[in-house]
Design a protein around this motif. Structure first.
Motif, PDB file in Angstrom:
ATOM      1  N   GLY A 298      41.443  35.757  38.020  1.00 39.94           N
ATOM      2  CA  GLY A 298      41.603  34.323  38.266  1.00 39.94           C
ATOM      3  C   GLY A 298      43.031  33.869  38.505  1.00 39.94           C
ATOM      4  O   GLY A 298      43.277  32.668  38.689  1.00 39.94           O
ATOM      5  N   VAL A 299      44.003  34.771  38.538  1.00 45.03           N
ATOM      6  CA  VAL A 299      45.414  34.396  38.762  1.00 45.03           C
ATOM      7  C   VAL A 299      45.642  34.086  40.240  1.00 45.03           C
ATOM      8  O   VAL A 299      45.211  34.837  41.125  1.00 45.03           O
ATOM      9  CB  VAL A 299      46.360  35.516  38.291  1.00 45.03           C
TER      10      VAL A 299
ATOM     11  N   TYR B 113      38.926  41.618  42.689  1.00 44.81           N
ATOM     12  CA  TYR B 113      39.928  42.496  43.335  1.00 44.81           C
ATOM     13  C   TYR B 113      41.183  42.679  42.468  1.00 44.81           C
ATOM     14  O   TYR B 113      42.039  43.498  42.808  1.00 44.81           O
ATOM     15  CB  TYR B 113      40.336  41.928  44.697  1.00 44.81           C
ATOM     16  N   LEU B 114      41.299  41.912  41.413  1.00 44.41           N
ATOM     17  CA  LEU B 114      42.450  42.026  40.501  1.00 44.41           C
ATOM     18  C   LEU B 114      42.015  42.743  39.233  1.00 44.41           C
ATOM     19  O   LEU B 114      40.824  42.736  38.874  1.00 44.41           O
ATOM     20  CB  LEU B 114      42.997  40.638  40.153  1.00 44.41           C
ATOM     21  N   PRO B 115      42.962  43.324  38.515  1.00 47.61           N
ATOM     22  CA  PRO B 115      42.613  43.906  37.215  1.00 47.61           C
ATOM     23  C   PRO B 115      42.042  42.842  36.275  1.00 47.61           C
ATOM     24  O   PRO B 115      42.238  41.636  36.461  1.00 47.61           O
ATOM     25  CB  PRO B 115      43.945  44.459  36.697  1.00 47.61           C
ATOM     26  N   GLU B 116      41.357  43.324  35.264  1.00 49.24           N
ATOM     27  CA  GLU B 116      40.682  42.405  34.337  1.00 49.24           C
ATOM     28  C   GLU B 116      41.672  41.453  33.682  1.00 49.24           C
ATOM     29  O   GLU B 116      41.381  40.270  33.466  1.00 49.24           O
ATOM     30  CB  GLU B 116      39.951  43.232  33.270  1.00 49.24           C
TER      31      GLU B 116
ATOM     32  N   VAL C 185      43.614  50.352  38.099  1.00 52.58           N
ATOM     33  CA  VAL C 185      42.884  49.828  39.248  1.00 52.58           C
ATOM     34  C   VAL C 185      41.390  49.836  38.905  1.00 52.58           C
ATOM     35  O   VAL C 185      40.864  50.853  38.406  1.00 52.58           O
ATOM     36  CB  VAL C 185      43.142  50.692  40.504  1.00 52.58           C
ATOM     37  N   PRO C 186      40.654  48.730  39.130  1.00 53.35           N
ATOM     38  CA  PRO C 186      39.210  48.725  38.843  1.00 53.35           C
ATOM     39  C   PRO C 186      38.487  49.857  39.563  1.00 53.35           C
ATOM     40  O   PRO C 186      38.831  50.224  40.689  1.00 53.35           O
ATOM     41  CB  PRO C 186      38.771  47.353  39.356  1.00 53.35           C
TER      42      PRO C 186
END
Length: 579
Positions: free
Chosen positions: A568-569, A561-564, A526-527
């Motif tokens: 962009g998914v 908000y998404l992992p690296e 998680v970031p």
């Protein structure tokens, strides 16, 4: 003590266990050698009859029939040591006067009865129908494939399986079909063919009352039969799905090597209820519910066997006018008529179950004859003709339930049909499948739970209030129960069927599951800026550092908000990569 006939010296007499004659001790062995081979007829001379004491049973006497001129022996229980007796074949009588029953039996002294060929459709009088106590479906069970109706798809004239059955090369079979479609009857037909040609020994067991030890004993007998007599054994297991997986494994090596030919009958889907290893060694024969046309053929055969007269619609009124004028003497049997409409009604109401149709016909006829007997005894003692009408059939065949198995395959078939009908916005079909389930005894809460699922899976964001409707329907069903809640479920089903459909949420979440399951290696962390930092140490490690609290900004906030790895998914449009 006087010496017995045929004896020599001996201080005491010994009774022969076969023919019950008395012999000296020194002579009994020699007598047994002859008596066992002759079937107990030796030593029963008139001299011996004269020397019997009064306490001994009399010998069997041969009675000569005046009409046929043949010697007949009065039927009697088999004597002791009947295992040594040989069954003698008695040829059919050459006398032109043959009785009419379904099977004529000629008695042979001390042996089993021998059956002579019977008519294909036995004739049963109405009197014998009432007195036999046997269900009509059992009395009229077909004995050959020519009398077997309704399964032309798998047992037609040119089907491979029919050719195998006619040549007595029977493979191992799993007969799968609804009640009354002919599974047990087909097994009996195979048994009759095997008995006529002496090609195999037939054994019947029921999984509801048979233990594993009994099955092993039958298999042991089959091994001995194959080794000593070179004859295979056909083992019919009714309700084979009642055996658990371990019990079914008992058959595997013996079906594999050909010691037994297994025929199993089941109303449940064999894919779920029968071992895969056993299925691979058998041919699954899917028998269908009998059509109305096939049921009509079954009923016509029954009517012919019972000697009933079928009345067409134009003949019914005329017969009604002649019912009273056809009075007979009290001791004569009444003539029974049945309307064609009554037969058609049975064919439609029995739901493809031949057993229910025949037994329903029997019950209706018995009810009308009993009612006529009561009227006769109270009036002039005359026997009048009886007419079985359509309303009599409807009274006797009131269908209080629908063929539906809450724990079997039909349960899943109907809920699938309901779901797909609502998905296709076909409200009439959805109501029909709902009715099939509720009238068959389905739990309304089970249906309500599936409606809640449907509201999110298929309606989704196209009508967000659909979920509220479904949850409210579930709560209402829980409060009031059946039968009052059926209209609540019907309302919810129609609402969901008419609602606009959207599966974007369902598909997006499905893509998330695919993404997680197909990920290789450790899942991405998680970031740090999205993590919570309730302690000082966590803050020092960088937890929550750089997080932008959205309500504190007037304009949209730009942050990840998404992992690296997933930056962009878009799971609403994402396509999983091929492996």
């Amino acid at each position: 003590m006087a010496l017995e006939p045929g004896g020599a010296s001996g201080s005491s007499a010994v009774q022969c266990p076969v023919c019950a004659s008395d012999f000296g001790v020194l002579d009994i062995n020699a007598h047994l050698d002859v008596c066992l081979l002759s079937g107990g007829q030796t030593g029963q001379s008139s001299a011996q009859d004269d020397t019997r004491t009064e306490s001994e049973p009399p010998c069997k006497k041969v009675r000569v029939s005046v009409e046929s001129g043949r010697a007949e022996t009065k039927a009697s229980p088999a004597p002791a040591f009947s295992m040594f007796h040989r069954t003698k074949h008695v040829p059919p009588s050459s006398s032109p006067q043959q009785p009419h029953p379904a099977v004529t039996r000629a008695a042979d002294p001390g042996s089993a009865t021998t059956e002579t060929p019977a008519p294909s459709t036995p004739f049963l009088s109405i009197r014998s129908l009432l007195a036999s106590g046997k269900p009509l479906a059992e009395a009229l069970r077909p004995r050959s494939l020519d009398e077997y109706f309704g399964q032309s798809r798998v047992l037609g004239e040119k089907s491979p399986l029919r050719s195998l059955l006619q040549t007595h090369d029977v493979p191992s079979l799993i007969l799968w079909g609804p009640p009354g479609c002919g599974k047990t009857t087909l097994a009996h037909i195979i048994a009759n063919n095997s008995k006529k040609k002496l090609t195999a020994r037939f054994v019947t067991l029921s999984a509801t009352s048979t233990s594993t030890n009994e099955v092993r004993e039958v298999i042991k007998q089959a091994q001995n039969e194959l080794r000593l007599c070179k004859r295979k054994t056909i083992l019919f297991i009714d309700e084979i799905h009642r055996f658990n997986k371990l019990q079914q494994d008992t058959f595997l090596p013996h079906v594999e090597c050909g010691t037994i030919t297994l025929i199993g009958a089941t109303t449940e889907n064999p894919s779920f209820q029968v071992n895969a290893a056993l299925l691979s060694r058998c041919t699954v024969l899917v028998l269908e519910r009998l059509s109305v046309e096939s049921m009509g053929a079954v009923l016509r055969r029954a009517v012919s066997a019972l000697g009933l007269s079928v009345l067409r619609e134009q003949e019914t009124d005329k017969q009604n006018g002649n019912m009273g004028s056809a009075a007979q003497h009290a001791e004569s049997e009444p003539k029974v008529y049945i309307e064609q409409k009554a037969l058609d009604t049975i064919a439609h109401l029995c739901d493809g179950d031949a057993r229910a149709a025949l037994n329903g016909l029997q019950m209706t006829i018995q009810a009308q004859i009993s009612a006529a007997n009561l009227v006769r005894s109270g009036e002039d003692g005359k026997t009048k003709n009886i007419l079985v009408q359509e309303e009599h059939v409807k009274e006797g065949l009131q269908r209080s339930h629908i063929l539906y198995d809450k724990a079997g395959e039909e349960h899943y078939n109907c809920i699938s049909a309901l779901h797909k009908s609502m998905r296709g916005s076909h409200e009439n079909a959805a109501l029909y499948w709902l009715g099939r389930m509720l009238e068959g005894g389905e739990d309304p809460l089970y249906v309500a739970r599936r409606l809640v699922r449907f509201a999110s899976e298929d309606v989704g964001l196209a009508d967000p209030s659909a979920l509220s409707q479904a949850v409210s329907a579930f709560q209402a069903c829980h409060f009031i129960g059946m039968p009052e809640c059926e209209v609540i479920l019907a309302q919810c089903v129609v609402y969901l069927a008419r609602a606009p459909k959207s599966v974007e949420v369902y598909k997006a979440y499905d893509n998330v599951k695919i993404c997680l399951r197909s990920h290789k290696g450790p899942l991405p962390p998680v970031p740090l800026h999205l993590r919570n930092a309730p302690t000082r140490l966590m803050k020092e490690l960088g937890y929550a550092k750089g997080y932008k609290y959205n309500p504190a900004f007037r304009d949209p906030v730009e942050q990840d908000y998404l992992p690296e790895e997933l930056k962009g998914v878009d799971f609403f449009t994402w396509k999983p990569s091929s492996p």
